[in-house]
Design a protein around this motif. Structure first.
Motif, PDB file in Angstrom:
ATOM      1  N   GLY A  27       0.724  -1.316  -0.075  1.00 61.21           N
ATOM      2  CA  GLY A  27       0.091  -0.164   0.018  1.00 61.21           C
ATOM      3  C   GLY A  27       0.744   1.247   0.070  1.00 61.21           C
ATOM      4  O   GLY A  27       2.056   1.319   0.166  1.00 61.21           O
ATOM      5  N   GLU A  28       0.383   2.437  -0.099  1.00 68.21           N
ATOM      6  CA  GLU A  28       1.050   3.432  -0.227  1.00 68.21           C
ATOM      7  C   GLU A  28       0.359   4.622   0.835  1.00 68.21           C
ATOM      8  O   GLU A  28      -0.604   5.164   0.667  1.00 68.21           O
ATOM      9  CB  GLU A  28       0.935   4.287  -1.659  1.00 68.21           C
ATOM     10  N   PRO A  29       1.112   4.697   1.998  1.00 65.44           N
ATOM     11  CA  PRO A  29       0.735   5.705   3.083  1.00 65.44           C
ATOM     12  C   PRO A  29       0.795   6.927   2.452  1.00 65.44           C
ATOM     13  O   PRO A  29       1.614   7.660   1.488  1.00 65.44           O
ATOM     14  CB  PRO A  29       1.621   5.517   4.131  1.00 65.44           C
ATOM     15  N   ARG A  30      -0.071   7.972   2.915  1.00 64.11           N
ATOM     16  CA  ARG A  30      -0.150   9.306   2.466  1.00 64.11           C
ATOM     17  C   ARG A  30       0.859  10.008   3.594  1.00 64.11           C
ATOM     18  O   ARG A  30       0.875   9.772   4.665  1.00 64.11           O
ATOM     19  CB  ARG A  30      -1.492   9.928   2.731  1.00 64.11           C
ATOM     20  N   ILE A  31       1.813  10.900   2.996  1.00 66.00           N
ATOM     21  CA  ILE A  31       2.605  11.584   3.693  1.00 66.00           C
ATOM     22  C   ILE A  31       2.224  13.225   3.554  1.00 66.00           C
ATOM     23  O   ILE A  31       2.122  13.749   2.514  1.00 66.00           O
ATOM     24  CB  ILE A  31       4.118  11.337   2.993  1.00 66.00           C
ATOM     25  N   VAL A  32       2.076  13.641   4.731  1.00 71.38           N
ATOM     26  CA  VAL A  32       1.866  15.070   5.016  1.00 71.38           C
ATOM     27  C   VAL A  32       2.994  15.893   5.374  1.00 71.38           C
ATOM     28  O   VAL A  32       3.677  15.588   6.411  1.00 71.38           O
ATOM     29  CB  VAL A  32       0.616  15.557   6.108  1.00 71.38           C
ATOM     30  N   CYS A  33       3.425  16.629   4.660  1.00 70.86           N
ATOM     31  CA  CYS A  33       4.471  17.681   4.698  1.00 70.86           C
ATOM     32  C   CYS A  33       4.017  18.911   5.303  1.00 70.86           C
ATOM     33  O   CYS A  33       3.139  19.685   4.837  1.00 70.86           O
ATOM     34  CB  CYS A  33       5.133  17.955   3.531  1.00 70.86           C
ATOM     35  N   THR A  35       4.669  22.557   6.891  1.00 70.00           N
ATOM     36  CA  THR A  35       5.428  23.601   6.436  1.00 70.00           C
ATOM     37  C   THR A  35       5.804  24.826   7.472  1.00 70.00           C
ATOM     38  O   THR A  35       6.370  25.544   7.230  1.00 70.00           O
ATOM     39  CB  THR A  35       4.775  24.383   5.352  1.00 70.00           C
ATOM     40  N   LYS A  36       5.541  24.301   8.757  1.00 68.98           N
ATOM     41  CA  LYS A  36       5.700  25.193   9.815  1.00 68.98           C
ATOM     42  C   LYS A  36       7.072  25.919   9.861  1.00 68.98           C
ATOM     43  O   LYS A  36       7.894  25.374   9.815  1.00 68.98           O
ATOM     44  CB  LYS A  36       5.521  24.588  11.132  1.00 68.98           C
ATOM     45  N   THR A  37       7.000  27.089   9.587  1.00 70.70           N
ATOM     46  CA  THR A  37       8.364  27.982   9.835  1.00 70.70           C
ATOM     47  C   THR A  37       9.055  27.971   8.716  1.00 70.70           C
ATOM     48  O   THR A  37      10.309  28.469   8.458  1.00 70.70           O
ATOM     49  CB  THR A  37       9.266  27.831  11.218  1.00 70.70           C
ATOM     50  N   GLN A  38       8.677  27.273   7.635  1.00 71.88           N
ATOM     51  CA  GLN A  38       9.479  27.227   6.281  1.00 71.88           C
ATOM     52  C   GLN A  38       8.973  28.346   5.178  1.00 71.88           C
ATOM     53  O   GLN A  38       7.935  28.609   5.136  1.00 71.88           O
ATOM     54  CB  GLN A  38       9.257  25.770   5.693  1.00 71.88           C
ATOM     55  N   PRO A  39      10.236  28.733   4.718  1.00 65.30           N
ATOM     56  CA  PRO A  39       9.862  30.013   3.788  1.00 65.30           C
ATOM     57  C   PRO A  39       9.251  29.145   2.361  1.00 65.30           C
ATOM     58  O   PRO A  39       9.292  28.137   2.263  1.00 65.30           O
ATOM     59  CB  PRO A  39      11.131  30.615   3.386  1.00 65.30           C
ATOM     60  N   LEU A  40       8.485  30.035   1.656  1.00 70.29           N
ATOM     61  CA  LEU A  40       7.991  29.576   0.332  1.00 70.29           C
ATOM     62  C   LEU A  40       8.991  28.902  -0.569  1.00 70.29           C
ATOM     63  O   LEU A  40       8.502  27.889  -1.150  1.00 70.29           O
ATOM     64  CB  LEU A  40       7.376  30.770  -0.390  1.00 70.29           C
ATOM     65  N   PRO A  41      10.349  29.319  -0.793  1.00 65.03           N
ATOM     66  CA  PRO A  41      10.959  28.652  -1.668  1.00 65.03           C
ATOM     67  C   PRO A  41      11.333  26.979  -1.179  1.00 65.03           C
ATOM     68  O   PRO A  41      11.218  26.264  -2.178  1.00 65.03           O
ATOM     69  CB  PRO A  41      12.467  29.481  -1.780  1.00 65.03           C
ATOM     70  N   ARG A  42      11.261  27.053  -0.041  1.00 69.31           N
ATOM     71  CA  ARG A  42      11.578  25.425   0.382  1.00 69.31           C
ATOM     72  C   ARG A  42      10.023  24.698   0.392  1.00 69.31           C
ATOM     73  O   ARG A  42      10.039  23.447  -0.197  1.00 69.31           O
ATOM     74  CB  ARG A  42      11.825  25.306   1.717  1.00 69.31           C
ATOM     75  N   ILE A  43       8.932  25.251   0.485  1.00 68.00           N
ATOM     76  CA  ILE A  43       7.830  24.713   0.166  1.00 68.00           C
ATOM     77  C   ILE A  43       7.488  24.267  -1.398  1.00 68.00           C
ATOM     78  O   ILE A  43       7.311  23.013  -1.639  1.00 68.00           O
ATOM     79  CB  ILE A  43       6.655  25.641   0.599  1.00 68.00           C
ATOM     80  N   LEU A  44       8.061  25.262  -2.057  1.00 67.95           N
ATOM     81  CA  LEU A  44       7.983  24.877  -3.623  1.00 67.95           C
ATOM     82  C   LEU A  44       8.881  23.729  -3.873  1.00 67.95           C
ATOM     83  O   LEU A  44       8.671  22.901  -4.711  1.00 67.95           O
ATOM     84  CB  LEU A  44       8.213  26.315  -4.466  1.00 67.95           C
ATOM     85  N   GLU A  45       9.995  23.818  -3.342  1.00 68.69           N
ATOM     86  CA  GLU A  45      10.995  22.617  -3.568  1.00 68.69           C
ATOM     87  C   GLU A  45      10.316  21.375  -3.246  1.00 68.69           C
ATOM     88  O   GLU A  45      10.446  20.487  -4.005  1.00 68.69           O
ATOM     89  CB  GLU A  45      12.238  23.125  -2.781  1.00 68.69           C
ATOM     90  N   ALA A  46       9.834  21.289  -2.010  1.00 73.67           N
ATOM     91  CA  ALA A  46       8.909  20.107  -1.904  1.00 73.67           C
ATOM     92  C   ALA A  46       7.740  19.470  -2.783  1.00 73.67           C
ATOM     93  O   ALA A  46       7.930  18.553  -2.934  1.00 73.67           O
ATOM     94  CB  ALA A  46       8.413  20.275  -0.353  1.00 73.67           C
ATOM     95  N   ILE A  47       7.008  20.685  -3.234  1.00 78.41           N
ATOM     96  CA  ILE A  47       5.998  20.302  -4.238  1.00 78.41           C
ATOM     97  C   ILE A  47       6.614  19.919  -5.550  1.00 78.41           C
ATOM     98  O   ILE A  47       6.293  18.949  -5.995  1.00 78.41           O
ATOM     99  CB  ILE A  47       5.217  21.648  -4.475  1.00 78.41           C
ATOM    100  N   ASP A  48       7.859  20.395  -6.050  1.00 78.67           N
ATOM    101  CA  ASP A  48       8.467  19.917  -7.129  1.00 78.67           C
ATOM    102  C   ASP A  48       9.196  18.699  -6.851  1.00 78.67           C
ATOM    103  O   ASP A  48       9.247  17.861  -7.989  1.00 78.67           O
ATOM    104  CB  ASP A  48       9.680  21.056  -7.381  1.00 78.67           C
ATOM    105  N   ALA A  49       9.292  18.267  -5.645  1.00 78.38           N
ATOM    106  CA  ALA A  49       9.798  16.755  -5.358  1.00 78.38           C
ATOM    107  C   ALA A  49       8.808  15.938  -5.187  1.00 78.38           C
ATOM    108  O   ALA A  49       9.058  14.689  -5.080  1.00 78.38           O
ATOM    109  CB  ALA A  49      10.564  16.870  -4.182  1.00 78.38           C
ATOM    110  N   GLY A  50       7.477  16.269  -5.330  1.00 77.16           N
ATOM    111  CA  GLY A  50       6.267  15.419  -5.383  1.00 77.16           C
ATOM    112  C   GLY A  50       5.467  15.431  -4.091  1.00 77.16           C
ATOM    113  O   GLY A  50       4.646  14.597  -4.011  1.00 77.16           O
ATOM    114  N   ALA A  51       5.679  16.457  -3.247  1.00 73.54           N
ATOM    115  CA  ALA A  51       4.941  16.346  -2.170  1.00 73.54           C
ATOM    116  C   ALA A  51       3.592  16.856  -2.496  1.00 73.54           C
ATOM    117  O   ALA A  51       3.282  17.852  -3.548  1.00 73.54           O
ATOM    118  CB  ALA A  51       5.289  17.473  -1.211  1.00 73.54           C
ATOM    119  N   THR A  52       2.303  16.356  -2.221  1.00 73.22           N
ATOM    120  CA  THR A  52       1.081  16.425  -2.579  1.00 73.22           C
ATOM    121  C   THR A  52       0.263  17.049  -1.357  1.00 73.22           C
ATOM    122  O   THR A  52      -0.851  17.803  -1.635  1.00 73.22           O
ATOM    123  CB  THR A  52       0.489  15.549  -3.625  1.00 73.22           C
ATOM    124  N   GLU A  53       0.398  16.747  -0.197  1.00 75.97           N
ATOM    125  CA  GLU A  53      -0.154  17.031   0.922  1.00 75.97           C
ATOM    126  C   GLU A  53       0.778  17.794   1.784  1.00 75.97           C
ATOM    127  O   GLU A  53       1.698  17.530   2.402  1.00 75.97           O
ATOM    128  CB  GLU A  53      -0.516  15.787   1.768  1.00 75.97           C
TER     129      GLU A  53
END
Length: 65
Positions: A27-33, A35-53
């Motif tokens: 199965g594939e568990p859902r991973i929630v990233c 973003t507490k205290t993280q700046p927008l560029p790091r959040i966008l990097e996570a999204i680019d890496a495939g983060a969806t939650e």
């Protein structure tokens, strides 16, 4: 420490192995990233890496980001 993409891939793999061991089936568990205290560029990097939650502690922070 590794890039966000490398770290996310490691977490996915560990979560997958743990899920299979506990559930007794693949199965594939859902991973929630969180973003507490993280700046927008790091959040966008996570999204680019495939983060969806994406999670944030406060609505006003989520809106701002």
């Amino acid at each position: 420490m590794g890039s966000i993409a490398e770290r996310l891939a490691e977490v996915r793999e560990r979560a997958h192995v743990s899920y299979c061991r506990v559930a007794g089936r693949p199965g594939e568990p859902r991973i929630v990233c969180v973003t507490k205290t993280q700046p927008l560029p790091r959040i966008l990097e996570a999204i680019d890496a495939g983060a969806t939650e994406i999670g944030e502690n406060y609505l006003q922070d989520a809106i701002r980001k």
